[in-house]
Motif scaffolding. Structure first.
Motif, PDB file in Angstrom:
ATOM      1  N   HIS A 142       7.366  93.237  34.888  1.00  0.00           N
ATOM      2  CA  HIS A 142       7.801  91.871  34.606  1.00  0.00           C
ATOM      3  C   HIS A 142       7.624  91.551  33.117  1.00  0.00           C
ATOM      4  O   HIS A 142       8.509  90.951  32.487  1.00  0.00           O
ATOM      5  CB  HIS A 142       6.999  90.880  35.440  1.00  0.00           C
ATOM      6  CG  HIS A 142       7.320  89.446  35.156  1.00  0.00           C
ATOM      7  ND1 HIS A 142       8.517  88.876  35.508  1.00  0.00           N
ATOM      8  CD2 HIS A 142       6.596  88.474  34.526  1.00  0.00           C
ATOM      9  CE1 HIS A 142       8.528  87.609  35.122  1.00  0.00           C
ATOM     10  NE2 HIS A 142       7.369  87.340  34.528  1.00  0.00           N
ATOM     11  N   ALA A 143       6.479  91.938  32.549  1.00  0.00           N
ATOM     12  CA  ALA A 143       6.240  91.680  31.131  1.00  0.00           C
ATOM     13  C   ALA A 143       7.275  92.383  30.265  1.00  0.00           C
ATOM     14  O   ALA A 143       7.756  91.821  29.265  1.00  0.00           O
ATOM     15  CB  ALA A 143       4.826  92.141  30.761  1.00  0.00           C
ATOM     16  N   GLU A 144       7.646  93.602  30.642  1.00  0.00           N
ATOM     17  CA  GLU A 144       8.674  94.338  29.902  1.00  0.00           C
ATOM     18  C   GLU A 144      10.024  93.636  29.990  1.00  0.00           C
ATOM     19  O   GLU A 144      10.763  93.538  28.999  1.00  0.00           O
ATOM     20  CB  GLU A 144       8.770  95.766  30.449  1.00  0.00           C
ATOM     21  CG  GLU A 144       9.772  96.643  29.718  1.00  0.00           C
ATOM     22  CD  GLU A 144       9.843  98.048  30.295  1.00  0.00           C
ATOM     23  OE1 GLU A 144      10.745  98.806  29.892  1.00  0.00           O
ATOM     24  OE2 GLU A 144       9.006  98.370  31.164  1.00  0.00           O
ATOM     25  N   VAL A 188      10.514  90.328  30.522  1.00  0.00           N
ATOM     26  CA  VAL A 188      10.451  89.077  29.771  1.00  0.00           C
ATOM     27  C   VAL A 188      10.566  89.332  28.276  1.00  0.00           C
ATOM     28  O   VAL A 188      11.176  88.550  27.540  1.00  0.00           O
ATOM     29  CB  VAL A 188       9.136  88.331  30.100  1.00  0.00           C
ATOM     30  CG1 VAL A 188       8.939  87.127  29.188  1.00  0.00           C
ATOM     31  CG2 VAL A 188       9.133  87.879  31.554  1.00  0.00           C
ATOM     32  N   ALA A 189       9.989  90.456  27.805  1.00  0.00           N
ATOM     33  CA  ALA A 189      10.034  90.770  26.373  1.00  0.00           C
ATOM     34  C   ALA A 189      11.457  90.949  25.861  1.00  0.00           C
ATOM     35  O   ALA A 189      11.710  90.807  24.658  1.00  0.00           O
ATOM     36  CB  ALA A 189       9.199  92.020  26.099  1.00  0.00           C
ATOM     37  N   ASP A 198      12.893  85.057  21.956  1.00  0.00           N
ATOM     38  CA  ASP A 198      11.632  84.577  21.387  1.00  0.00           C
ATOM     39  C   ASP A 198      10.890  83.581  22.269  1.00  0.00           C
ATOM     40  O   ASP A 198       9.682  83.472  22.177  1.00  0.00           O
ATOM     41  CB  ASP A 198      11.896  83.924  20.022  1.00  0.00           C
ATOM     42  CG  ASP A 198      12.426  84.926  19.013  1.00  0.00           C
ATOM     43  OD1 ASP A 198      12.104  86.117  19.157  1.00  0.00           O
ATOM     44  OD2 ASP A 198      13.181  84.506  18.110  1.00  0.00           O
ATOM     45  N   ASN A 199      11.601  82.814  23.102  1.00  0.00           N
ATOM     46  CA  ASN A 199      10.927  81.761  23.863  1.00  0.00           C
ATOM     47  C   ASN A 199      11.407  81.739  25.301  1.00  0.00           C
ATOM     48  O   ASN A 199      11.991  80.760  25.767  1.00  0.00           O
ATOM     49  CB  ASN A 199      11.180  80.413  23.198  1.00  0.00           C
ATOM     50  CG  ASN A 199      10.294  79.305  23.791  1.00  0.00           C
ATOM     51  OD1 ASN A 199       9.214  79.585  24.297  1.00  0.00           O
ATOM     52  ND2 ASN A 199      10.765  78.074  23.740  1.00  0.00           N
ATOM     53  N   PRO A 200      11.167  82.810  26.070  1.00  0.00           N
ATOM     54  CA  PRO A 200      11.596  82.812  27.471  1.00  0.00           C
ATOM     55  C   PRO A 200      10.798  81.797  28.294  1.00  0.00           C
ATOM     56  O   PRO A 200       9.682  81.430  27.932  1.00  0.00           O
ATOM     57  CB  PRO A 200      11.308  84.246  27.929  1.00  0.00           C
ATOM     58  CG  PRO A 200      10.222  84.713  27.038  1.00  0.00           C
ATOM     59  CD  PRO A 200      10.481  84.046  25.696  1.00  0.00           C
ATOM     60  N   TRP A 235       9.151  81.990  31.010  1.00  0.00           N
ATOM     61  CA  TRP A 235       7.863  82.406  31.574  1.00  0.00           C
ATOM     62  C   TRP A 235       6.718  82.303  30.564  1.00  0.00           C
ATOM     63  O   TRP A 235       5.567  82.330  30.948  1.00  0.00           O
ATOM     64  CB  TRP A 235       7.957  83.851  32.094  1.00  0.00           C
ATOM     65  CG  TRP A 235       8.751  83.953  33.355  1.00  0.00           C
ATOM     66  CD1 TRP A 235       8.309  83.771  34.616  1.00  0.00           C
ATOM     67  CD2 TRP A 235      10.146  84.253  33.452  1.00  0.00           C
ATOM     68  NE1 TRP A 235       9.344  83.934  35.512  1.00  0.00           N
ATOM     69  CE2 TRP A 235      10.496  84.221  34.834  1.00  0.00           C
ATOM     70  CE3 TRP A 235      11.143  84.525  32.522  1.00  0.00           C
ATOM     71  CZ2 TRP A 235      11.761  84.477  35.294  1.00  0.00           C
ATOM     72  CZ3 TRP A 235      12.434  84.766  32.981  1.00  0.00           C
ATOM     73  CH2 TRP A 235      12.732  84.746  34.338  1.00  0.00           C
ATOM     74  N   ASN A 236       7.025  82.201  29.262  1.00  0.00           N
ATOM     75  CA  ASN A 236       5.985  82.111  28.237  1.00  0.00           C
ATOM     76  C   ASN A 236       5.705  80.688  27.796  1.00  0.00           C
ATOM     77  O   ASN A 236       4.848  80.448  26.950  1.00  0.00           O
ATOM     78  CB  ASN A 236       6.376  82.938  26.998  1.00  0.00           C
ATOM     79  CG  ASN A 236       6.296  84.434  27.281  1.00  0.00           C
ATOM     80  OD1 ASN A 236       5.668  84.856  28.247  1.00  0.00           O
ATOM     81  ND2 ASN A 236       6.929  85.229  26.425  1.00  0.00           N
ATOM     82  N   ARG A 237       6.430  79.719  28.344  1.00  0.00           N
ATOM     83  CA  ARG A 237       6.229  78.321  27.944  1.00  0.00           C
ATOM     84  C   ARG A 237       5.043  77.730  28.672  1.00  0.00           C
ATOM     85  O   ARG A 237       4.841  77.960  29.859  1.00  0.00           O
ATOM     86  CB  ARG A 237       7.486  77.493  28.225  1.00  0.00           C
ATOM     87  CG  ARG A 237       8.700  77.952  27.433  1.00  0.00           C
ATOM     88  CD  ARG A 237       9.941  77.185  27.816  1.00  0.00           C
ATOM     89  NE  ARG A 237      11.136  77.757  27.218  1.00  0.00           N
ATOM     90  CZ  ARG A 237      12.372  77.340  27.482  1.00  0.00           C
ATOM     91  NH1 ARG A 237      12.558  76.345  28.322  1.00  0.00           N
ATOM     92  NH2 ARG A 237      13.405  77.929  26.899  1.00  0.00           N
ATOM     93  N   LYS A 238       4.255  76.939  27.983  1.00  0.00           N
ATOM     94  CA  LYS A 238       3.097  76.287  28.572  1.00  0.00           C
ATOM     95  C   LYS A 238       3.515  75.035  29.325  1.00  0.00           C
ATOM     96  O   LYS A 238       4.423  74.344  28.910  1.00  0.00           O
ATOM     97  CB  LYS A 238       2.083  75.928  27.484  1.00  0.00           C
ATOM     98  CG  LYS A 238       1.538  77.155  26.761  1.00  0.00           C
ATOM     99  CD  LYS A 238       0.695  77.998  27.687  1.00  0.00           C
ATOM    100  CE  LYS A 238       0.051  79.155  26.916  1.00  0.00           C
ATOM    101  NZ  LYS A 238      -0.736  80.032  27.774  1.00  0.00           N
TER     102      LYS A 238
END
Length: 227
Positions: free
Chosen positions: A211-213, A215-216, A220-222, A224-227
């Motif tokens: 999953h991390a691969e 999302v990468a 720059d701002n997917p 899943w990385n937003r707070k």
């Protein structure tokens, strides 16, 4: 809708012949979902534990000797269950013991109409098939490997899973029912409580890495990385 999945353990089969309750276990459901609230108590039966019952429950005289008598816990039990539907496997057995103990204390008895018998549900749904708790766990692929001895709270937790499968899973109404704001004994609106312990993640390390691969590769701002 509040329901209580309930199980008792006893010294034998007939309260009128001197058998007593030695354990009560309850699991609370709200709209068919576990709330994390439970009621569990061991009880001094005020009589020797028969060898046959000890083999089934693993509860001996030494363990039960310092436990409260039913007279000391009967009211707290009623305060917990209140008017909730009681989900019980072979309800007539547990209800006759509970009502005998309550009668001996001059406390209100539980009407049979308050009980929902999962044994009857299973027999109607699967005519002719084994309908014991263990058999239903095998049918629904529910892990009951920890059930080496009969324990009221463990059996209630397992029965809760079986019951939800019998009625069609954890969301039998597909979430379309209106919310029931039931009130408690003092009139407050009842709401489900958060789980005391978060559920463990079911994602493996390999799946998390994949999953991390993924999302990468999304910029720059997917999301899943937003707070």
């Amino acid at each position: 809708m509040r329901e209580i999945v309930l199980d008792t353990e006893t010294t034998g089969f007939d309260p009128e012949q001197g058998d007593r309750i030695v354990e009560i276990g309850c699991v609370e459901l709200y709209n068919h979902m576990p709330t994390g609230e439970t009621y569990h108590v061991y009880i001094n039966p005020e009589r020797p534990m028969p060898e046959e019952a000890f083999k089934v429950h693993g509860l001996g005289d030494d363990f039960l000797r310092d436990k409260p008598k039913f007279a000391e816990v009967g009211q707290s039990f009623l305060d917990f269950v209140r008017d909730a539907k009681l989900v019980i496997h072979n309800a007539s057995f547990d209800m006759k013991f509970l009502n005998a103990e309550l009668r001996w204390m001059n406390l209100p008895q539980l009407p049979m109409s308050q009980a929902l018998d999962t044994l009857e549900i299973a027999r109607k749904r699967f005519p002719g098939a084994p309908a014991s708790l263990d058999a239903l766990c095998r049918r629904f692929a529910i892990d009951n490997s920890s059930r080496t001895l009969h324990g009221a709270l463990l059996d209630s937790e397992i029965l809760a899973e079986v019951y939800l499968e019998l009625i069609g899973g954890r969301q039998p109404d597909f979430g379309l029912a209106t919310v029931d704001h039931s009130t408690g004994a003092n009139g407050e609106v009842w709401r489900p409580r958060p789980r005391p312990n978060p559920l463990p993640s079911r994602i493996s390390e390999k799946e998390a890495a994949a999953h991390a691969e993924f999302v990468a590769k999304l910029g720059d701002n997917p999301l899943w990385n937003r707070k």
